[in-house]
Design a protein around this motif. Structure first.
Motif, PDB file in Angstrom:
ATOM      1  N   MET A 126     113.449 -24.843  85.941  1.00  0.00           N
ATOM      2  CA  MET A 126     114.884 -24.633  85.870  1.00  0.00           C
ATOM      3  C   MET A 126     115.565 -25.331  87.043  1.00  0.00           C
ATOM      4  N   ARG A 127     116.415 -26.272  86.776  1.00  0.00           N
ATOM      5  CA  ARG A 127     117.121 -27.029  87.798  1.00  0.00           C
ATOM      6  C   ARG A 127     118.496 -26.436  88.019  1.00  0.00           C
ATOM      7  N   ASN A 128     118.940 -26.433  89.254  1.00  0.00           N
ATOM      8  CA  ASN A 128     120.289 -25.970  89.554  1.00  0.00           C
ATOM      9  C   ASN A 128     120.982 -26.998  90.432  1.00  0.00           C
ATOM     10  N   ASN A 129     122.270 -26.851  90.592  1.00  0.00           N
ATOM     11  CA  ASN A 129     123.058 -27.784  91.394  1.00  0.00           C
ATOM     12  C   ASN A 129     123.319 -27.240  92.791  1.00  0.00           C
ATOM     13  N   ILE A 130     122.505 -26.294  93.225  1.00  0.00           N
ATOM     14  CA  ILE A 130     122.670 -25.682  94.531  1.00  0.00           C
ATOM     15  C   ILE A 130     122.150 -26.635  95.603  1.00  0.00           C
ATOM     16  N   LYS A 131     122.934 -26.824  96.665  1.00  0.00           N
ATOM     17  CA  LYS A 131     122.504 -27.667  97.782  1.00  0.00           C
ATOM     18  C   LYS A 131     122.415 -26.828  99.044  1.00  0.00           C
ATOM     19  N   CYS A 132     121.382 -27.073  99.826  1.00  0.00           N
ATOM     20  CA  CYS A 132     121.172 -26.365 101.082  1.00  0.00           C
ATOM     21  C   CYS A 132     122.254 -26.772 102.087  1.00  0.00           C
ATOM     22  N   PRO A 133     122.935 -25.802 102.703  1.00  0.00           N
ATOM     23  CA  PRO A 133     123.955 -26.146 103.693  1.00  0.00           C
ATOM     24  C   PRO A 133     123.350 -26.694 104.990  1.00  0.00           C
ATOM     25  N   ASN A 134     122.058 -26.491 105.193  1.00  0.00           N
ATOM     26  CA  ASN A 134     121.398 -26.933 106.416  1.00  0.00           C
ATOM     27  C   ASN A 134     120.928 -28.383 106.322  1.00  0.00           C
ATOM     28  N   CYS A 135     120.221 -28.728 105.227  1.00  0.00           N
ATOM     29  CA  CYS A 135     119.650 -30.082 105.111  1.00  0.00           C
ATOM     30  C   CYS A 135     120.184 -30.858 103.909  1.00  0.00           C
ATOM     31  N   ASN A 136     121.032 -30.242 103.108  1.00  0.00           N
ATOM     32  CA  ASN A 136     121.660 -30.868 101.937  1.00  0.00           C
ATOM     33  C   ASN A 136     120.680 -31.177 100.803  1.00  0.00           C
ATOM     34  N   SER A 137     119.503 -30.566 100.823  1.00  0.00           N
ATOM     35  CA  SER A 137     118.527 -30.763  99.761  1.00  0.00           C
ATOM     36  C   SER A 137     118.921 -29.944  98.529  1.00  0.00           C
ATOM     37  N   SER A 138     118.582 -30.449  97.360  1.00  0.00           N
ATOM     38  CA  SER A 138     118.841 -29.685  96.136  1.00  0.00           C
ATOM     39  C   SER A 138     117.570 -28.976  95.655  1.00  0.00           C
ATOM     40  N   ASN A 139     116.520 -28.996  96.449  1.00  0.00           N
ATOM     41  CA  ASN A 139     115.260 -28.332  96.119  1.00  0.00           C
ATOM     42  C   ASN A 139     115.329 -26.869  96.574  1.00  0.00           C
ATOM     43  N   CYS A 140     116.168 -26.076  95.880  1.00  0.00           N
ATOM     44  CA  CYS A 140     116.427 -24.687  96.259  1.00  0.00           C
ATOM     45  C   CYS A 140     116.112 -23.754  95.093  1.00  0.00           C
ATOM     46  N   VAL A 141     115.664 -22.546  95.422  1.00  0.00           N
ATOM     47  CA  VAL A 141     115.347 -21.544  94.402  1.00  0.00           C
ATOM     48  C   VAL A 141     116.008 -20.217  94.765  1.00  0.00           C
ATOM     49  N   LYS A 142     116.215 -19.388  93.754  1.00  0.00           N
ATOM     50  CA  LYS A 142     116.746 -18.046  93.989  1.00  0.00           C
ATOM     51  C   LYS A 142     115.751 -17.265  94.834  1.00  0.00           C
ATOM     52  N   ASN A 143     116.292 -16.422  95.745  1.00  0.00           N
ATOM     53  CA  ASN A 143     115.415 -15.711  96.669  1.00  0.00           C
ATOM     54  C   ASN A 143     115.947 -14.308  96.959  1.00  0.00           C
ATOM     55  N   GLY A 144     116.210 -13.534  95.917  1.00  0.00           N
ATOM     56  CA  GLY A 144     116.651 -12.159  96.101  1.00  0.00           C
ATOM     57  C   GLY A 144     118.145 -12.036  96.251  1.00  0.00           C
ATOM     58  N   LYS A 145     118.559 -10.817  96.618  1.00  0.00           N
ATOM     59  CA  LYS A 145     119.985 -10.543  96.783  1.00  0.00           C
ATOM     60  C   LYS A 145     120.208  -9.765  98.074  1.00  0.00           C
ATOM     61  N   VAL A 146     121.378  -9.967  98.668  1.00  0.00           N
ATOM     62  CA  VAL A 146     121.807  -9.230  99.851  1.00  0.00           C
ATOM     63  C   VAL A 146     123.194  -8.689  99.546  1.00  0.00           C
ATOM     64  N   ASN A 147     123.350  -7.374  99.639  1.00  0.00           N
ATOM     65  CA  ASN A 147     124.628  -6.725  99.329  1.00  0.00           C
ATOM     66  C   ASN A 147     125.178  -7.169  97.974  1.00  0.00           C
ATOM     67  N   GLY A 148     124.285  -7.321  97.001  1.00  0.00           N
ATOM     68  CA  GLY A 148     124.697  -7.689  95.656  1.00  0.00           C
ATOM     69  C   GLY A 148     124.984  -9.165  95.464  1.00  0.00           C
ATOM     70  N   ARG A 149     124.802  -9.972  96.486  1.00  0.00           N
ATOM     71  CA  ARG A 149     125.067 -11.408  96.376  1.00  0.00           C
ATOM     72  C   ARG A 149     123.756 -12.189  96.342  1.00  0.00           C
ATOM     73  N   GLN A 150     123.661 -13.149  95.451  1.00  0.00           N
ATOM     74  CA  GLN A 150     122.458 -13.957  95.272  1.00  0.00           C
ATOM     75  C   GLN A 150     122.177 -14.799  96.507  1.00  0.00           C
ATOM     76  N   THR A 151     120.925 -14.781  96.959  1.00  0.00           N
ATOM     77  CA  THR A 151     120.508 -15.652  98.057  1.00  0.00           C
ATOM     78  C   THR A 151     119.575 -16.723  97.514  1.00  0.00           C
TER      79      THR A 151
END
Length: 89
Positions: free
Chosen positions: A1-26
């Motif tokens: 599953m590909r997404n258009n999420i980019k890392c704010p630190n390194c700008n990579s698009s190789n990102c995956v969902k990693n749980g939730k914090v206060n109801g917000r997706q991390t």
């Protein structure tokens, strides 16, 4: 599953969902292992400001003096210094 999420630190698009914090997706960047939220509410400081604060601390400035010079909360500077001293050990 590909997404258009980019890392704010390194700008990579190789990102995956990693749980939730206060109801917000991390997400987790598979390149730099940074964990982040898409819409961030808190202010981020450039790495150069963090390095300047640590440099001033090593020169003997107090946290209050550094906070006044850089116009940043004392607690934030304390966190950066504590984190940097943990990394040096």
């Amino acid at each position: 599953m590909r997404n258009n999420i980019k890392c704010p630190n390194c700008n990579s698009s190789n990102c995956v969902k990693n749980g939730k914090v206060n109801g917000r997706q991390t997400y987790l960047c598979k390149e730099c292992y940074s964990r982040f939220l898409i819409k961030r509410n808190k202010k981020r400081y450039p790495q150069s400001v963090k390095k300047e604060a640590i440099k001033l601390y090593k020169e003997g400035k107090t946290l209050t003096e550094i906070a006044n010079i850089l116009n940043i909360k004392v607690q934030t500077i304390h966190y950066w210094i504590k984190k940097s001293s943990n990394l040096e050990k």
